[in-house]
Design a protein around this motif. Structure first.
Motif, PDB file in Angstrom:
ATOM      1  N   ILE A  47      34.536  44.148  44.407  1.00 28.22           N
ATOM      2  CA  ILE A  47      34.259  42.776  44.827  1.00 28.22           C
ATOM      3  C   ILE A  47      35.161  41.753  44.135  1.00 28.22           C
ATOM      4  CG2 ILE A  47      31.881  43.277  45.469  1.00 28.22           C
ATOM      5  CD1 ILE A  47      31.012  41.943  42.811  1.00 28.22           C
ATOM      6  N   HIS A  60      35.733  39.912  51.847  1.00 29.40           N
ATOM      7  CA  HIS A  60      34.587  39.535  51.013  1.00 29.40           C
ATOM      8  C   HIS A  60      34.851  38.195  50.332  1.00 29.40           C
ATOM      9  CE1 HIS A  60      31.782  39.696  47.573  1.00 29.40           C
ATOM     10  NE2 HIS A  60      32.842  39.505  46.814  1.00 29.40           N
ATOM     11  N   THR A 187      32.327  41.285  37.854  1.00 23.51           N
ATOM     12  CA  THR A 187      31.108  41.843  38.449  1.00 23.51           C
ATOM     13  C   THR A 187      30.197  40.747  38.997  1.00 23.51           C
ATOM     14  OG1 THR A 187      30.019  41.829  36.277  1.00 23.51           O
ATOM     15  CG2 THR A 187      31.159  43.854  36.917  1.00 23.51           C
ATOM     16  N   ASP A 188      30.546  39.487  38.736  1.00 20.95           N
ATOM     17  CA  ASP A 188      29.767  38.331  39.175  1.00 20.95           C
ATOM     18  C   ASP A 188      30.473  37.708  40.378  1.00 20.95           C
ATOM     19  OD1 ASP A 188      28.594  35.823  39.541  1.00 20.95           O
ATOM     20  OD2 ASP A 188      28.363  35.441  37.406  1.00 20.95           O
ATOM     21  N   ALA A 189      29.798  37.676  41.519  1.00 20.75           N
ATOM     22  CA  ALA A 189      30.406  37.164  42.749  1.00 20.75           C
ATOM     23  C   ALA A 189      29.977  35.728  43.062  1.00 20.75           C
ATOM     24  CB  ALA A 189      30.056  38.073  43.927  1.00 20.75           C
ATOM     25  N   PHE A 197      26.715  36.131  48.290  1.00 17.78           N
ATOM     26  CA  PHE A 197      26.652  37.589  48.241  1.00 17.78           C
ATOM     27  C   PHE A 197      25.341  38.031  47.610  1.00 17.78           C
ATOM     28  CE2 PHE A 197      28.053  41.634  45.998  1.00 17.78           C
ATOM     29  CZ  PHE A 197      28.099  42.401  47.158  1.00 17.78           C
ATOM     30  N   LYS A 199      23.946  40.555  45.826  1.00 17.36           N
ATOM     31  CA  LYS A 199      24.311  41.732  45.048  1.00 17.36           C
ATOM     32  C   LYS A 199      23.148  42.705  44.924  1.00 17.36           C
ATOM     33  CE  LYS A 199      26.625  43.072  40.776  1.00 17.36           C
ATOM     34  NZ  LYS A 199      27.173  42.615  39.470  1.00 17.36           N
ATOM     35  N   ASP A 200      21.909  42.173  44.937  1.00 25.36           N
ATOM     36  CA  ASP A 200      20.747  43.038  44.815  1.00 25.36           C
ATOM     37  C   ASP A 200      20.524  43.902  46.045  1.00 25.36           C
ATOM     38  OD1 ASP A 200      20.147  40.691  46.262  1.00 25.36           O
ATOM     39  OD2 ASP A 200      18.016  40.885  45.848  1.00 25.36           O
ATOM     40  N   TRP A 202      23.301  45.040  47.846  1.00 24.74           N
ATOM     41  CA  TRP A 202      24.570  45.739  48.053  1.00 24.74           C
ATOM     42  C   TRP A 202      24.395  47.213  47.742  1.00 24.74           C
ATOM     43  CZ3 TRP A 202      28.987  45.709  43.985  1.00 24.74           C
ATOM     44  CH2 TRP A 202      30.122  46.345  44.496  1.00 24.74           C
ATOM     45  N   ALA A 208      26.696  45.785  52.800  1.00 31.38           N
ATOM     46  CA  ALA A 208      26.826  44.613  51.940  1.00 31.38           C
ATOM     47  C   ALA A 208      26.201  43.452  52.704  1.00 31.38           C
ATOM     48  CB  ALA A 208      28.287  44.323  51.622  1.00 31.38           C
TER      49      ALA A 208
END
Length: 531
Positions: A47, A60, A187-189, A197, A199-200, A202, A208
């Motif tokens: 990501i 993305h 790792t932080d989008a 996004f 992430k939880d 994904w 996604a």
């Protein structure tokens, strides 16, 4: 800043004239919440759009981030996060002012300090970013809304660099994220773009998920390319990973998904006769197939061995095997895209045509000792999964030994970043494609970056190439730019960095109840509506 010939700009703008999509439903007829399910060309496993240039990660990036500037459908640079800008009379100082009301997804305001950190991280990785930072003596944030560049010399590509549409895109991130080492993945989008996004939710290998950013403040202008108002019109977008393209098409026909990003030519007949589906080419300028050399290890540490591959490979065989329909491909013996201002066959007239005899001669002269070529073969990307299988027999016919190693694309993306010896998990060559706008000139083309350790995977190291790229970036006269670009093209024959393997376009298919498609060099999903 780039002056494209009419036919190249027209190719991008002509996307608007493709098969019309359904008109949006009246507001009273729309139901909420709305979910759009799409099948893209690859699974999302990385990501960080600065760490990798992979197209799926760039897609993305456009969902969750925004840019200071952007290019419209004519490739003209327009302000995006920037409200206004000024250039000093000596053209050495650029002062950019951010728009009001910009927020990160966590609710914190976007500051100039965030943007300065983002520019510096991008500038450490991207080919154009490196050139921009090399002529920048000072980059600061005098206040929360002001970004200030002080240059060592006039540099006409500054605004285009900050709005470049191809990988690596200079996406803006919070300072806390942008402060990450450029060689380490974030790792932080958290972004400030039109979608957030989840992430939880994904699940690499499955899906996604993105949801509408309710606080996003789009520009007032209509969307055009990557510029203008990026208005999110669906509540949720799910990228559903379906490895098999036939299954993707079946799911589209059955109404299980709403969009297929890249449809192989052999499956188009199934869709063109179906009234519930619309097929179009959104990126008329297309993409360029490429084979990338790793110059760190035998046998491609030898420039003459790399040149032998340029003679051994035949573009048309790649295009026939991976695209199939000549309506969607073009043989192009030019380093820069055919149809672009820098198109030229100078020095390349006899290359890329499968001349095994000439390749054998060069291998003999180079003293090739039979070292196997570790060839990474992606098996799961439509339109790309036969690139390695075409190259292997062509190179073997010329006298190379080839070790073909199959893997999925995201595994390849991770492995190509390794500098280990091929026998220890590294590589010699891999295949990919670039958007035509990504390789439009020597400054933008990442695979022409020959700055050694600072270059992208493959790590070419050639001072002469860098001098030519610097000269191109400093030149504003189109005729002189063309002369420099031809020198670059000839230099690649002396110090090969990669092999261009022809151009192609990829049809996209959507269900007829989806409207509002924005046509851009890569997939843009703001503006999409679903009845």
């Amino acid at each position: 800043m780039l002056k494209l010939r009419r036919r190249f700009m027209g190719a991008l703008a002509a996307a608007a004239a493709v098969m019309p999509l359904a008109a949006p439903a009246p507001a009273s007829a729309q139901s909420a919440p709305s979910t759009l399910k799409v099948a893209l060309h690859s699974d999302l496993k990385i990501i960080d759009p600065i760490w990798t240039s992979a197209l799926i990660t760039t897609n993305h990036g456009y969902m969750v981030y925004d840019t200071l500037f952007a290019v419209d459908d004519k490739l003209e640079v327009k302000p995006q996060m920037v409200d206004k800008w000024e250039v000093s009379p000596d053209k050495l100082t650029y002062t950019l002012t951010l728009r009001d009301g910009l927020e990160w997804h966590d609710g914190k305001p976007v500051t100039a300090e965030d943007c300065v950190a983002s520019i510096k991280r991008w500038g450490a990785r991207d080919a154009m970013g490196q050139k921009l930072m090399a002529v920048t003596s000072d980059l600061t944030a005098p206040d929360d809304k002001t970004i200030k560049f002080v240059l060592k010399q006039p540099y006409g590509l500054l605004l285009y660099s900050l709005g470049k549409p191809g990988s690596n895109v200079p996406f803006m991130m919070p300072k806390s994220v942008a402060s990450t080492d450029p060689n380490s993945q974030i790792t932080d989008a958290t972004g400030s773009g039109p979608f957030i996004f989840k992430k939880d939710e994904w699940k690499p290998g499955e899906k996604a998920v993105y949801v509408k950013n309710p606080k996003y403040k789009p520009r007032p202008e209509p969307a055009s390319g990557f510029a203008g108002g990026k208005v999110p019109k669906v509540d949720r977008i799910e990228w559903v990973w379906i490895p098999d393209t036939q299954t993707q098409v079946n799911a589209l026909l059955g109404g299980e998904i709403d969009l297929v990003e890249m449809v192989p030519a052999d499956l188009l007949p199934l869709l063109k006769k179906e009234k519930s589906v619309k097929v179009f080419v959104g990126n008329k300028a297309g993409r360029q197939y490429t084979m990338r050399f790793n110059v760190l290890h035998k046998p491609f540490d030898n420039a003459k061995v790399r040149l032998a591959a340029l003679y051994a490979l035949d573009q048309k065989e790649f295009l026939d095997a991976n695209v199939g329909d000549p309506e969607y491909y073009k043989v192009c013996n030019s380093l820069f895209p055919c149809g672009s201002p820098l198109e030229s066959t100078k020095g390349w007239e006899d290359k890329l045509s499968g001349n095994a005899a000439k390749a054998k001669q060069l291998l003999q002269e180079a003293g090739y000792d039979g070292t196997p070529v570790v060839m990474l073969h992606q098996t799961d990307v439509a339109g790309h999964n036969n690139l390695a299988t075409v190259a292997k027999p062509q190179l073997e016919k010329a006298g190379f030994k080839v070790d073909l190693q199959p893997m999925d694309w995201q595994t390849l993306v991770a492995r190509r970043a390794k500098k280990d010896a091929p026998s220890a998990g590294g590589w010699n060559v891999f295949f990919t494609s670039w958007g035509a706008v990504d390789v439009i000139n020597p400054a933008a083309a990442a695979f022409l970056n020959a700055s050694c350790e600072k270059a992208t995977f493959g790590w070419p190291c050639d001072a002469e190439m860098e001098k030519l790229r610097d000269a191109y970036a400093a030149e504003s006269d189109p005729a002189k730019q063309k002369e420099i670009a031809e020198k670059v093209q000839l230099r690649v024959l002396e110090y090969p960095t990669h092999v261009p393997l022809g151009q192609f376009t990829s049809p996209t298919a959507v269900r007829s109840n989806v409207s509002g498609m924005v046509f851009a060099p890569t997939l843009a999903m703001w503006g999409l509506e679903k009845k």
